[in-house]
Design an enzyme around this catalytic site. Structure first.
Site, PDB file in Angstrom:
ATOM      1  CD  GLU A 146     -97.465 -15.181  37.208  1.00 41.33           C
ATOM      2  OE1 GLU A 146     -96.741 -14.992  36.234  1.00 41.33           O
ATOM      3  OE2 GLU A 146     -97.306 -14.574  38.287  1.00 41.33           O
ATOM      4  CG  HIS A 190     -99.414 -10.797  36.040  1.00 40.56           C
ATOM      5  ND1 HIS A 190     -98.398 -10.469  35.164  1.00 40.56           N
ATOM      6  CD2 HIS A 190     -98.879 -11.661  36.929  1.00 40.56           C
ATOM      7  CE1 HIS A 190     -97.315 -11.139  35.515  1.00 40.56           C
ATOM      8  NE2 HIS A 190     -97.566 -11.856  36.581  1.00 40.56           N
ATOM      9  NE  ARG A 215     -90.488  -6.304  33.301  1.00 44.55           N
ATOM     10  CZ  ARG A 215     -91.058  -6.594  32.140  1.00 44.55           C
ATOM     11  NH1 ARG A 215     -91.731  -5.664  31.490  1.00 44.55           N
ATOM     12  NH2 ARG A 215     -90.969  -7.803  31.643  1.00 44.55           N
ATOM     13  CD  GLN A 246     -93.630 -10.300  36.754  1.00 44.33           C
ATOM     14  OE1 GLN A 246     -94.383 -11.189  36.392  1.00 44.33           O
ATOM     15  NE2 GLN A 246     -92.479 -10.042  36.140  1.00 44.33           N
TER      16      GLN A 246
HETATM   17 ZN   LIG Z   1     -96.070 -12.821  37.782  1.00 43.94          ZN
END
Ligand SMILES: [Zn+2]
Length: 395
Positions: free
Chosen positions: A133, A98, A280, A96
């Site tokens: 993250e 972001h 994705r 993935q």
């Molecule tokens: Zn992630």
């Protein structure tokens, strides 16, 4: 107002571990479910409960936001700006990307105007926020993160010598830069029908030959592991394009916006901004919007050495520096001799081992391994004693 023990939502996804949360943190698993994630925070898809009061943590925060979160956080974010998770992966998660904050704002507005329902399978932007993250390994933790140096990508594909890729590989050789990498990545991501079958068949057969270098051995081994779960997926090429990184327990890495990544196996803590924006890029049966994906990827190589976060040691805690203001993350060692920590926003504490007594001026609570608590901003400070380790989320 002070300190509250939390009862948290466990998300069961197919890739989750049947045993890890139970074995590591005594979290019950009566249904024998794949316990993939435990969420600590106020996210609407899995809000923690205040154990004593039987209400959602979000309700507690809404009752008195400035005192719960602090004036700055209440004004800047209007909600708890982070979500802390324990994640336990038995099989690989999808690759993935972001979006950046700007692209998330634009994309969210565009899809709202187009009237695409928020839960539609072709909806890319669920909110207008970015999703930085940080992942902190609790066991050995295997992941893909960021593009390899272009020279490495070329050497891996040269060694494999895949007929159906060799022409486009020549273009990357002629243009070993961002634009060449974008073209090469796009070609692989958009393989379909007969071309895709052919490329994957060639890849499979090339993997039966012994690898010539350590780099190739590691990449080929990773592809073989992924192919146990995904056979007909261009994501099988990802270990040739992205850095393979294995964090040792206690190591952490940051995942930048617009950087492809995937978690492959292991148990870790993860802290992120409060967002659901995911594009994705393979290892998935879900919707892949290639045009939107390519708009949201930065085609620069990330050296592996720059991925591991070196913690800053401050007295009895390790602080992991991140380039965003949505969250901060510390690992705190508590000992018999008490120490005081000062609260500058709302905090979530998760006990990793031992037993820690936490006392605010108003009340106290004891956390054992696997338990967590919320501390409101108006607690001002808290004292830790007894022996144990805490993960500390704040902003
Ligand atoms: Zn992630």
């Amino acid at each position: 107002m002070s300190i509250y023990k939390l009862s948290n939502v466990i998300q069961t996804y197919d890739w989750g571990s049947l045993t890890s949360l139970n074995e590591m943190f005594n979290i019950e698993n009566p249904q024998h479910s794949p316990q993939a994630e435990m969420w600590m925070g106020t996210h609407p898809r899995g809000c923690s409960k205040v154990a004593d009061k039987g209400i959602a943590l979000s309700e507690l925060v809404v009752e008195d936001t400035p005192n719960m979160l602090g004036r700055y956080t209440a004004m800047r974010f209007g909600e708890l700006p982070y979500l802390l998770k324990v994640i336990a992966a038995d099989s690989p998660l999808s690759i993935q990307v972001h979006p950046s904050k700007t692209k998330a704002e634009q994309g969210f507005q565009r899809e709202e105007q187009l009237g695409i329902p928020i839960d539609a399978s072709n909806r890319n932007y669920k909110d207008d926020n970015h999703k930085p993250e940080l992942v902190y390994a609790l066991t050995f933790f295997l992941a893909l993160n960021g593009f390899r140096p272009i020279s490495e990508i070329i050497s891996l594909f040269k060694e494999l010598n895949l007929h159906s890729i060799n022409t486009i590989l020549q273009s990357l050789l002629a243009q070993p830069n961002e634009s060449g990498l974008k073209g090469f990545f796009k070609h692989i991501m958009t393989l379909s029908g007969q071309d895709k079958q052919q490329a994957l068949a060639e890849l499979n057969s090339a993997l039966t030959r012994p690898a010539k270098s350590r780099l190739a051995r590691e990449a080929f081994h990773t592809i073989k592991k992924l192919s146990e779960h995904y056979q007909d997926d261009v994501g099988l090429f990802a270990p040739l394009l992205l850095n393979i990184i294995e964090l040792a327990p206690g190591e952490a890495m940051f995942l930048h916006a617009e950087t492809p990544h995937a978690y492959l196996s292991g148990t870790a803590l993860e802290i992120m901004a409060n967002s659901d924006n995911v594009l994705r890029a393979g290892l998935t049966s879900k919707h892949i919007d290639t045009v939107e994906l390519l708009n949201n990827v930065t085609f620069t190589s990330t050296p592996t050495s720059s991925l591991i976060l070196a913690p800053v040691e401050k007295a009895s805690r390790l602080s992991y520096p991140v380039p965003v203001d949505d969250f901060c993350f510390d690992i705190v060692s508590s000992t018999e001799s008490a120490q005081t920590l000062y609260v500058r926003s709302a905090e979530v504490l998760f006990c990793l081992d031992g037993e820690v007594l936490i006392e605010t001026p108003q009340s106290s609570i004891s956390l054992i391994k696997g338990e967590s608590a919320f501390i409101s901003n108006d607690s001002l400070c808290y004292k830790l004693s007894q022996t144990g380790t805490l993960a500390r989320a704040y902003n």
